[in-house]
Design a protein around this motif. Structure first.
Motif, short mmCIF file in Angstrom:
data_model
loop_
_atom_site.label_atom_id
_atom_site.label_comp_id
_atom_site.label_asym_id
_atom_site.label_seq_id
_atom_site.Cartn_x
_atom_site.Cartn_y
_atom_site.Cartn_z
N THR A 71 1.99 13.57 2.18
CA THR A 71 0.62 13.81 2.63
C THR A 71 -0.29 12.74 2.06
OG1 THR A 71 1.02 16.19 2.67
CG2 THR A 71 -1.26 15.47 2.70
N ILE A 111 1.72 7.24 10.48
CA ILE A 111 1.09 8.54 10.69
C ILE A 111 1.10 8.86 12.18
CG2 ILE A 111 -0.39 8.41 8.65
CD1 ILE A 111 -2.69 7.57 10.50
N ASP A 112 1.11 10.14 12.51
CA ASP A 112 1.12 10.55 13.92
C ASP A 112 -0.16 10.16 14.63
OD1 ASP A 112 3.59 11.66 13.43
OD2 ASP A 112 2.81 13.69 13.05
N ALA A 113 -1.27 10.10 13.89
CA ALA A 113 -2.56 9.80 14.52
C ALA A 113 -2.66 8.35 14.99
CB ALA A 113 -3.70 10.10 13.55
N LEU A 134 -6.79 6.14 7.39
CA LEU A 134 -6.09 7.23 6.72
C LEU A 134 -7.09 8.19 6.09
CD1 LEU A 134 -3.30 5.11 5.00
CD2 LEU A 134 -3.22 6.26 7.21
N LYS A 135 -6.88 9.48 6.34
CA LYS A 135 -7.75 10.52 5.82
C LYS A 135 -6.94 11.48 4.95
CE LYS A 135 -10.97 8.92 8.57
NZ LYS A 135 -12.07 8.08 8.05
N MET A 167 -3.67 14.10 5.87
CA MET A 167 -2.83 13.69 6.99
C MET A 167 -1.35 13.64 6.57
SD MET A 167 -4.75 10.55 8.92
CE MET A 167 -6.08 10.81 10.07
N ALA A 177 2.30 12.00 6.59
CA ALA A 177 2.70 10.60 6.73
C ALA A 177 4.17 10.46 6.42
CB ALA A 177 1.87 9.71 5.80
#
Length: 325
Positions: free
Chosen positions: A37, A263-265, A313-314, A317, A319
């Motif tokens: 994460t 990351i998926d985003a 990146l937040k 999230m 990862a």
């Protein structure tokens, strides 16, 4: 026909072997991925002062710079105390200056004139007392007149003595002990003023770092106690992924090892990373692992620092992390 069957069987066997090889390759690739994460450095913006929030200048999603004013607590009582302490300090400083300067010429003259006046009054009272004593002895004055003359003589004698002592004190100036005490009083008043000013400064709350506001916990007008977290901020530039690596695979990485983070985003985008920290103590795989067997493995926590200059990146999230072989 027999040849066709053999050829078809060969194709089927080849497909099965290829599928098995592909699955094995996929498993190997998957085994090299570690899920974690996104985490960042967080800090609570707390208040040292209790009171009502007069201003709350930051909101969720805003970027704050280190030292930027975030909020202000309404403390009118401290402003009043500041005026009081300033007045007390001015009074103490004036008294100290007066003692250190010593008596002014006008004060010396006044003390000398008072002594001279009392000397004249004493001499007159002494003559009157002497005269009424003679008259009383000769029967020409009453006892009452004699007593009045004596009382006036005694009173003026005491007043003359007091005026001379006062003149001597004026000429000598303040004693060293008085000056020292006055200096200590000035120091005490200065300390009280500094304490009040520090309390006033504590009613202004500043951001502790360059960061983005994650949460706002209060609104303007609400009452807060000292130590309350008004805001929570995060430094997105100090970003990492925390993963768990089985002890059997720990030899693949070391502090400084390069990594790739996805990351998926942001599909297809790779974020460069580097191992920042490896835990010295083993632990069981966290409960969020998929299988019971995996949960029974001993793992080591690893922090992988990630380049997040773009702020993509937040915190929170999910990862995936892979390491260069």
């Amino acid at each position: 026909m027999k040849r066709i069957r053999l050829f078809a069987a060969g194709i089927i066997v080849a497909v099965l072997i290829g599928a098995a090889g592909y699955n094995y390759y996929r498993q190997q690739e998957t085994a090299k991925l570690y899920t974690g994460t996104i985490e960042v450095t967080k800090a609570d913006v707390t208040t040292k002062s209790s009171g009502y929030i007069k201003e709350l200048l930051l909101s969720e999603g805003m970027h704050a710079t280190k030292g930027q004013l975030a909020a202000r607590i309404d403390r009118k009582d401290l402003l009043i105390a500041q005026e009081r302490d300033r007045a007390a300090l001015k009074k103490a400083e004036a008294q100290l200056r007066d003692l250190e300067t010593g008596p002014r010429p006008a004060e010396r003259k006044e003390a000398a004139a008072n002594s001279a006046f009392m000397q004249a009054a004493f001499e007159k009272a002494a003559k009157d007392y002497q005269r009424f004593d003679q008259l009383y002895q000769g029967g020409a004055a009453s006892r009452q007149q004699f007593d009045n003359a004596k009382e006036s003589y005694d009173a003026t004698a005491a007043q003359l003595s007091a005026s001379r002592e006062r003149e001597q004190l004026v000429n000598d100036g303040a004693r060293e002990e008085q000056i020292i005490a006055a200096r200590e009083e000035v120091s005490r008043c200065q300390a009280l003023l500094r304490a009040t000013e520090n309390d006033i400064e504590d009613s202004f709350i500043y951001s502790p770092l360059d960061a983005m506001v994650l949460t706002k916990n209060f609104e303007a007008g609400e009452y807060v106690n000292a130590g309350s977290a008004l805001l929570t901020v995060a430094d997105l530039s100090d970003c990492w992924v925390k993963i768990y690596i089985p002890s059997t695979e720990l030899g693949r990485v070391s502090v400084g090892s390069l990594a790739e983070v996805r990351i998926d985003a942001a599909p297809g985008q790779v974020f460069p990373g580097r191992v920042r920290e490896i835990s010295e103590n083993a632990e069981y795989t966290p409960r969020q692992s998929i299988t019971r067997n995996e949960r029974a493995n001993m793992v080591f926590a690893v922090k992988v620092a990630v380049d997040n200059d773009a702020g993509v990146l937040k915190p929170g999230m999910p990862a995936d992390v892979s390491f260069d072989d």
